[in-house]
Design a protein around this motif. Structure first.
Motif: not given
Length: 932
Positions: A438-445
């Motif tokens: 499973i590839t999980l992308q992390v969104v930047d803050i």
């Protein structure tokens, strides 16, 4: 005791309530429906939105969907009506075979709640199948000697329906020799048997034709028929007999096709054809027959294809043995298939919430997936795991569903993407496992502010730079992504020398390149402090600062500037005085120059470019002092012209020149007598002012002379009265002539007036300065009396002199000396007396007297120009007690006393309590022979 019993009772009630509530919640989450089989597509099974407590329009908004385990989807959700409808053909016999109750289970997922609801649908059977025989034509051979009551099994009909829709009865066509007996088995199956009612006689009837009818119990009924041909055989009194009535065996499902399972044998004591036995399957279902094969001669049973425990775990076979005489025997073979761990766990992702913000709280669900293993027992028990280093954890949701949760805070700057490997492993031996990735992308803050590579920067810029020159480039790194990482550079507001910082430098907001908006001058300011701010474009924006020091480097852009002798504005040339008695090394004057640059660019060296008398004068390389290189001779011209060059040590070097005029004479009158030859043509415009100045100087000189005469007369009269001598000349015969006459009068006059007179050979304008009274004790040397000045009395003077001891000459007033802040530089103290006393040699005393007398005589004939202008001889600058250089920068090497080996110093001796040297009134004798 009673209180303890009551508390225990209350605790049990609370536990009971919690258990009942949990049970109710579990049952409440299970929704049940029923639907007949073979309904058309789109048939409404039930209102699912009502059971979920949602409006029909909310089904799509909340992400309600059916989750199944890979099988063909038989049902669907109607988002418009909120109903559960059929999506395909529903065949109960295909789904559940002979099971009495057919239930279809699946899950409904509400995504926004991440909640699953169990759906159970019962498929109701309809009479869509008629009983069916395996063979429509059947031959039964019966020996004619068979006794009445003998039973012959008949083939069974198969009806996949259940209940009343399944097989319910058999009927046999009427015949006087045969009857039908139906036997009910352990599982409720009906087994028809043909019963011989009367003995057969082959000779009477060799064959009998019967019809067997199988019917179900539905309304209307469905039925099928089988035609039975009974052949009467000759006598065969022994039927084949099996060793066992029932054979049982277990076989693992992993056996390959063609594996021999067992061999059955039936014995027949008859001989010949009646003793030969043939084997065949008597009763076997259509689904099971492809899996096995039977050798009709040997009775060996083998697998025809691979067995699968998950498809069928138990097989029941009925085998018939028949001899050549038509006698038969039957036996059963029961095969149990044992499960082996041959199925890997199946993992199916139900929901994936990607990408996820890096500030997502702990416990956030990111993945919901289902795990299934087709094996049973331990082989079907599955355990899921992920890598330990990941900031996630697995949690079992319900039954075989798992949730992947955030266990620790995420940081996109460290890990922008996670490759999660979920491993599902069963408990079999050996264990089998399945992995999904499973590839999980992390969104930047925007959680990182820009950072500079250095804590501070130092920039060195040569002066005289071009406007718009790129000075330096700063770079700030922001580990965030996209707009959060876009850095904007700016300068903090500041004021430098009354002007805003933005008028000096600017910065490119995108690249961080610093530009100079003006040309910098090292002599104006040498450094500039700038604070650079880097701000990202996030929301809210973050920023950081760094200090940048801009240092301006000096360049050789200023030529040496000559302070002394100052260049006159009227074209005249300053005259310096050198006595003919000067010895080699005598200090004539000093060239004073400064350079506004610094460092090596301000190091100055002096050299003599041109001289009217080569070899007569020399210039100090570093001091600029003009000294005599040899003794002056009578043949040397009165006027000597010198060109001195001053050069710095910059690259390229810059220089300046000055022309000096040195007058060679023993006294000032000698110089004044020859000034006409050096006088420049008079300017008609300035002749009037010069005349007024000359008249004023002459008037002052006359007043001075009159005052001296009156003073001498008064003194002589007083002296004469005190003596009361009868004879004037008799008492003075033995008295020596005094070398000093009228000292008190001269002192009184000098205390009242101090003339500052500057004489030049070419000046057309002169000025006279009357400063504040300055008290100085001055004595006229005896040597100067050889000249005809009014203030000196020769040896044969007839005037009586007061016979009083001479008062010792007091040291000169030291108030004229420079303070430490006003003193020029170091070269001023290289030679001579460090006490700063007034020069007291004979030559200087003569010049003072000559100056006083010459001013009157020259004012009378207008032959000389007086004043202290820029082109003067520098007498006032050398001897005037009021002379200061407050308008000149602090160059300590630039003040000197021409005509002597002494230079001016500060009042250090006075502050330190030391008596100034040379202040005892003694006068040095010059090298010249004393004139009488």
């Amino acid at each position: 005791m009673a209180a303890r019993t009551s508390a225990l009772h209350h605790r049990r009630l609370v536990l009971l309530c919690l258990f009942l509530g949990r049970l109710w919640k579990t049952r409440a989450s299970q929704i049940r429906f029923s639907v007949p089989e073979e309904t058309e597509i789109g048939y409404i099974v039930g209102n699912i939105s009502k059971d979920l407590g949602l409006e029909p329009r909310e089904l799509e908004e909340r992400g309600v969907r059916i989750v199944s385990r890979g099988r063909t989807q038989l049902f669907a959700l109607n988002a418009r009506s909120g109903s559960l409808v059929t999506a395909g053909r529903i065949d109960r016999e295909e789904l559940c075979a002979h099971r009495a109750q057919c239930l279809v289970n699946f899950k409904v997922l509400v995504e926004d709640r991440v909640q699953l609801y169990g759906i159970e649908i019962e498929v109701i059977d309809i009479n869509d199948n008629a009983p069916k025989f395996q063979a429509e034509n059947l031959e039964v051979k019966i020996n004619e000697i068979a006794a009445p009551g003998t039973r012959y099994p008949l083939p069974e009909a198969v009806d996949p329906d259940v209940g009343m829709n399944s097989l319910q009865s058999y009927q046999l066509s009427p015949n006087r020799h045969f009857s039908l007996d139906v036997h009910t088995g352990d599982r409720g199956t009906l087994s028809p048997e043909l019963v011989l009612e009367r003995s057969l006689d082959r000779e009477e009837q060799a064959a009998h034709r019967l019809v067997l009818i199988a019917s179900d119990g539905a309304d209307p009924r469905r039925s099928s028929t089988a035609h039975i041909l009974v052949t009467v055989l000759d006598t065969n009194d022994n039927a084949p007999v099996f060793a066992q009535q029932t054979y049982r065996m277990k076989v693992p499902e992993s056996v390959p096709p063609g594996t021999r399972l067992l061999t059955i044998r039936a014995s027949d004591p008859d001989e010949g054809a009646n003793g030969e036995v043939a084997y065949k399957f008597w009763k076997i279902s259509e689904e099971q027959s492809p899996f096995f094969q039977l050798n009709e001669n040997t009775g060996e049973i083998a697998t025809a294809k691979g067995l699968d425990y998950e498809e069928c775990a138990f097989y029941e076979l009925e085998i018939q043995a028949e001899d050549g005489g038509g006698l038969k025997g039957w036996t059963k073979v029961l095969i149990s298939v044992e499960d082996v761990n041959d199925n890997r766990p199946e993992v199916m992702v139900t929901s994936l919430f990607s990408p996820v913000r890096e500030d997502a709280p702990q416990g956030t669900v990111i993945v919901l997936f289902n795990v299934h293993d087709g094996d049973t027992g331990k082989n079907g028990q599955v355990v899921c795991s992920i890598q330990d280093i990941l900031p996630f954890q697995l949690e079992k949701s319900m039954e075989d569903y798992y949730r992947l949760l955030i266990a620790r805070n995420l940081d996109r700057e460290k890990t922008p993407e996670y490759n999660i490997t979920v491993t599902a492993t069963d408990q079999g031996t050996p264990p089998l496992s399945t992995e999904i990735h499973i590839t999980l992308q992390v969104v930047d803050i925007n959680d990182n502010s820009p950072s500079f590579s250095e804590n501070s920067y130092s920039v060195y810029l040569p002066e005289n730079n071009l406007r718009g020159t790129s000075i330096f480039s700063v770079t700030a790194y922001d580990p965030d992504d996209s707009e959060n990482a876009r850095v904007i550079y700016s300068l903090a507001e500041d004021t430098i020398q009354g002007a805003p910082l933005s008028s000096y430098v600017s910065i490119n907001s995108d690249t961080g390149v610093l530009y100079a908006l003006r040309s910098f001058d090292y002599e104006q300011f040498r450094d500039l402090q700038v604070q650079v701010t880097a701000t990202d474009s996030g929301d809210p924006p973050l920023s950081s600062n760094v200090s940048l020091s801009l240092f301006v480097l000096d360049q050789n852009d200023n030529a040496p500037e000559i302070l002394y002798p100052a260049l006159p504005t009227d074209g005249s040339t300053g005259v310096e005085l050198a006595p003919r008695s000067a010895e080699p090394g005598y200090l004539v004057t000093k060239v004073v120059a400064v350079d506004r640059d610094s460092g090596q660019n301000a190091w100055l060296s002096f050299r003599l470019l041109k001289a009217s008398e080569p070899g007569l004068f020399a210039v100090g390389l570093h001091t600029g002092e003009v000294r005599t290189a040899r003794a002056l001779l009578d043949r040397d011209a009165l006027k000597q012209s010198l060109v001195v060059a001053v050069q710095d040590h910059g690259q390229p070097p810059l220089s300046a020149t000055v022309t000096l005029t040195v007058a060679v004479a023993d006294s000032i009158p000698d110089v004044l007598a020859d000034l006409d030859s050096m006088k420049a043509p008079a300017d008609p415009d300035a002749s009037g002012l010069t005349l007024y100045l000359v008249v004023a100087v002459a008037a002052v000189s006359c007043v001075f002379l009159a005052f001296v005469i009156v003073l001498l007369a008064l003194r002589l009269r007083r002296w004469h009265a005190s003596r009361l001598l009868p004879a004037v000349g008799g008492g003075l015969v033995g008295v020596g002539a005094s070398p000093f006459v009228g000292v008190d009068g001269v002192r009184a006059f000098l205390q009242t007036y101090s003339h500052e007179v500057s004489l030049t050979a070419d000046s057309r304008e002169s000025h006279v300065i009357f400063p504040q009274p300055n008290y100085a004790d001055t004595l006229v040397s005896q040597e100067s009396c050889g000249k005809s000045e009014p203030l000196c009395i020769s040896d044969d003077s007839k005037f009586p002199i007061e016979d009083t001891p001479l008062v010792p000459q007091a040291p000169p007033n030291t108030d004229w000396r420079f303070s430490q802040a006003q003193r020029p530089g170091t070269s001023g103290s290289q030679n001579g007396d460090e006490t700063g006393t007034w020069p007291n040699n004979q030559f200087d005393t003569e010049m003072l007297q000559a100056m006083i007398l010459a001013s009157a005589s020259e004012a009378a004939d207008g032959s000389s120009t007086l004043g202290g202008g820029a082109g003067t001889m520098g007498l006032s600058a050398r001897y005037g007690p009021q002379f200061t250089l407050q308008h000149v920068p602090d160059y300590r090497q630039n003040v000197y006393i021409p005509g002597s080996n002494a230079t001016l110093t500060n009042a250090a001796g006075k502050r330190d309590g030391k008596a100034p040297a040379g202040g005892n009134g003694n006068k040095k004798k010059s090298g010249k022979k004393e004139k009488k």
